[in-house]
Scaffold this active site. Structure first.
Site, short mmCIF file in Angstrom:
data_model
loop_
_atom_site.label_atom_id
_atom_site.label_comp_id
_atom_site.label_asym_id
_atom_site.label_seq_id
_atom_site.Cartn_x
_atom_site.Cartn_y
_atom_site.Cartn_z
N GLU A 1 2.16 5.10 -0.18
CA GLU A 1 1.72 6.47 0.08
C GLU A 1 2.52 7.36 -0.86
OE1 GLU A 1 -0.87 7.07 1.94
OE2 GLU A 1 -0.90 4.96 2.55
N ASP B 1 -2.43 1.27 -6.67
CA ASP B 1 -1.03 1.16 -6.23
C ASP B 1 -0.09 0.76 -7.36
OD1 ASP B 1 -0.89 1.39 -3.03
OD2 ASP B 1 -2.81 0.58 -3.66
N ASP C 1 -1.97 0.76 6.82
CA ASP C 1 -2.96 0.39 5.79
C ASP C 1 -2.69 -1.03 5.30
OD1 ASP C 1 -4.23 2.83 5.90
OD2 ASP C 1 -3.45 3.59 3.99
N ASP D 1 0.86 -1.19 0.00
CA ASP D 1 0.00 0.00 0.00
C ASP D 1 0.90 1.25 0.00
OD1 ASP D 1 -2.96 0.98 0.52
OD2 ASP D 1 -1.63 2.22 1.74
N HIS E 1 -3.97 5.85 6.39
CA HIS E 1 -3.07 6.53 5.45
C HIS E 1 -1.60 6.45 5.84
CE1 HIS E 1 -6.54 7.92 3.27
NE2 HIS E 1 -7.00 8.52 4.36
P1 AMP Z 1 -4.21 5.72 0.83
O1 AMP Z 1 -3.60 4.40 0.52
O2 AMP Z 1 -5.69 5.74 0.88
O3 AMP Z 1 -3.58 6.22 2.08
O4 AMP Z 1 -3.83 6.70 -0.35
C1 AMP Z 1 -2.63 6.63 -1.05
C2 AMP Z 1 -2.24 8.00 -1.49
O5 AMP Z 1 -3.31 8.62 -2.22
C3 AMP Z 1 -1.91 8.97 -0.39
O6 AMP Z 1 -0.59 8.84 0.07
C4 AMP Z 1 -2.12 10.29 -1.11
O7 AMP Z 1 -1.04 10.60 -1.95
C5 AMP Z 1 -3.32 10.01 -1.99
N1 AMP Z 1 -4.58 10.35 -1.29
C6 AMP Z 1 -5.32 9.55 -0.52
N2 AMP Z 1 -6.38 10.19 -0.04
C7 AMP Z 1 -6.30 11.45 -0.53
C8 AMP Z 1 -7.08 12.62 -0.39
N3 AMP Z 1 -8.21 12.63 0.34
N4 AMP Z 1 -6.68 13.74 -1.00
C9 AMP Z 1 -5.57 13.77 -1.75
N5 AMP Z 1 -4.78 12.70 -1.93
C10 AMP Z 1 -5.13 11.56 -1.32
MG MG Z 2 -2.47 3.92 2.25
#
Ligand code: AMP
Ligand code: MG
Length: 395
Positions: A134, A231, A293, A132, A288
């Site tokens: 970031e 991803d 995650d 996952d 996040h």
């Molecule tokens: P996640 O795995 O849901 O944490 O998301 C992976 C990546 O997507 C994060 O590190 C951000 O770069 C981007 N991301 C996730 N949620 C948002 C959001 N609400 N607004 C902007 N970018 C986001």
């Molecule tokens: Mg994540």
């Protein structure tokens, strides 16, 4: 009859009793076939019972149908009581519990048939590698090129155990070395963590070394698993383009957990929160954070495996589907780790290489795969996910 068979017999009888089915009417319990059915590989024709016209396998299937029908009529509490009595997990919404109980009897049937497992009943991997990423981001993601800043991976074995030897590295972004405060607040990743990190290509080599240390791709087959298509299809793709390195072979296909979940439990669209909630689990750690995650995604994948889900590769990097004629998702390529060690240790020598100019293409119209190309919004995406996807697309 050995001990496990007799234990299974008593479970079957208890289940039928519990389910309100008369053993007399059912004639025999699931496991009470007078003779075990010979393994598929060795038998020529299923033996017909001349009186009924059914093979023993037909009869077992019919009994299973009746059991499934009875389970459909049970209340949630009754199902939980039954699951508890046979030592299975009782958490989750009713549909999840039903599937768990039905699958328990299905597996019993397979055991009782004493037959070789079919293609569809066998897992194609020894381990799942849950990733996952970031990435850098802004509040709107307008014209934002996302760079991977956290690269975590968690291992799950085929029996559904989450292993403790995780991989986690932060990566130094190249295009936007300064993180937005939005990004830091969202991910918890600090400026100093990325300042002190290596650039992505070096981290990729470390990750592949970690895979090698677990003999993934050599001794053990593995499949990559992610929550959604982004991803591999978006973050990793963009990152390899920024760094001008080839897209890793092992990342060309993966299991999208949302799709596997939806197909297995027969439910509608889901995201991480829905899956956890329906399984009666809660998010552990910080949302996040890539590693947290990944651990939560791994916990859901582990639950699916324990409930008997036969996971298959169900997505491919766009334009990188295996050519028509090779085995369905889950074959050599589908297992991710079907190949030899060179497949996962090749980034070392690729750090300075250019991207290949040609890519494997799926002939148009081929229907030989379950999996889908990943650059499209997926079933299971909710509105928020789609908006997020569109933001990523835009950038
Ligand atoms: P996640 O795995 O849901 O944490 O998301 C992976 C990546 O997507 C994060 O590190 C951000 O770069 C981007 N991301 C996730 N949620 C948002 C959001 N609400 N607004 C902007 N970018 C986001
Ligand atoms: Mg994540």
């Amino acid at each position: 009859m050995d001990e496990s068979q007799s234990r299974t017999n008593s479970w079957s009888q208890a289940a039928l009793n519990f389910l309100g089915l008369s053993l007399d009417k059912e004639a025999e319990s699931l496991s009470a076939s007078k003779e075990p059915v010979a393994p598929l590989k060795t038998r020529s024709k299923p033996r017909l019972d001349m009186a009924s016209g059914f093979t023993p396998e037909d009869e077992i299937s019919m009994k299973l149908s009746r059991i499934n029908g009875a389970i459909n009529k049970m209340t949630k509490e009754e199902i939980q009581e039954k699951l508890a009595s046979i030592g299975l997990n009782t958490c989750g919404v009713k549909d999840v519990l039903k599937k768990r109980l039905k699958n328990y009897y299905k597996r019993q049937r397979t055991a009782q048939c004493n037959r070789a497992l079919t293609e569809d009943e066998v897992l194609k991997f020894d381990y799942l590698v849950v990733i996952d990423f970031e990435a850098t981001c802004s509040e709107t993601n307008d014209n934002f090129v996302h760079e991977i800043i956290e690269f975590p991976a968690v291992l799950v074995d085929a029996q559904g155990h989450v292993l403790s030897d995780d991989f986690q590295r932060f990566c130094k972004p190249k295009l936007n070395p300064k993180l937005t405060s939005f990004c830091t607040n969202l991910t918890g990743i600090t400026q100093s963590q990325v300042d002190n990190a290596q650039y992505f290509p070096e981290v990729l080599v470390e990750f592949e070394n970690w895979m090698s240390s677990h003999k993934l791709g050599t001794q053990h087959k593995f499949a990559i698993l992610t929550d959604g298509p982004w991803d591999m299809a978006r973050f990793l793709k963009t990152q390899t383009e920024i760094c001008d390195i080839p897209f890793p072979h092992w990342a060309r296909q993966w299991i999208n957990l949302r799709k596997a979940y939806t197909a297995f439990y027969g439910c509608g669209k889901v995201n991480l929160q829905h899956m956890l909630q329906d399984l009666g689990m809660t998010f552990q750690g910080r949302p996040h954070s890539g590693l947290d995650d990944a651990r939560n995604i791994a916990a859901i994948a582990a639950r699916l495996l324990m409930d008997g889900c036969i996971m298959r590769v169900n997505e491919y990097q766009r334009d990188m589907r295996p050519p028509a004629g090779s085995s369905r998702g889950g074959g050599r390529a589908g297992s991710g780790g079907g190949g030899g060690s060179s497949r996962i240790s090749s980034s070392k020598s690729r750090l300075t290489q250019k991207k290949p100019q040609t890519r494997e293409r799926q002939p148009s119209g081929s229907r030989s795969y379950h999996g889908e190309s990943a650059d499209i919004p997926q079933e299971g995406d909710n509105l928020e996910d789609l908006l997020h996807y569109l933001k990523l697309q835009k950038s």
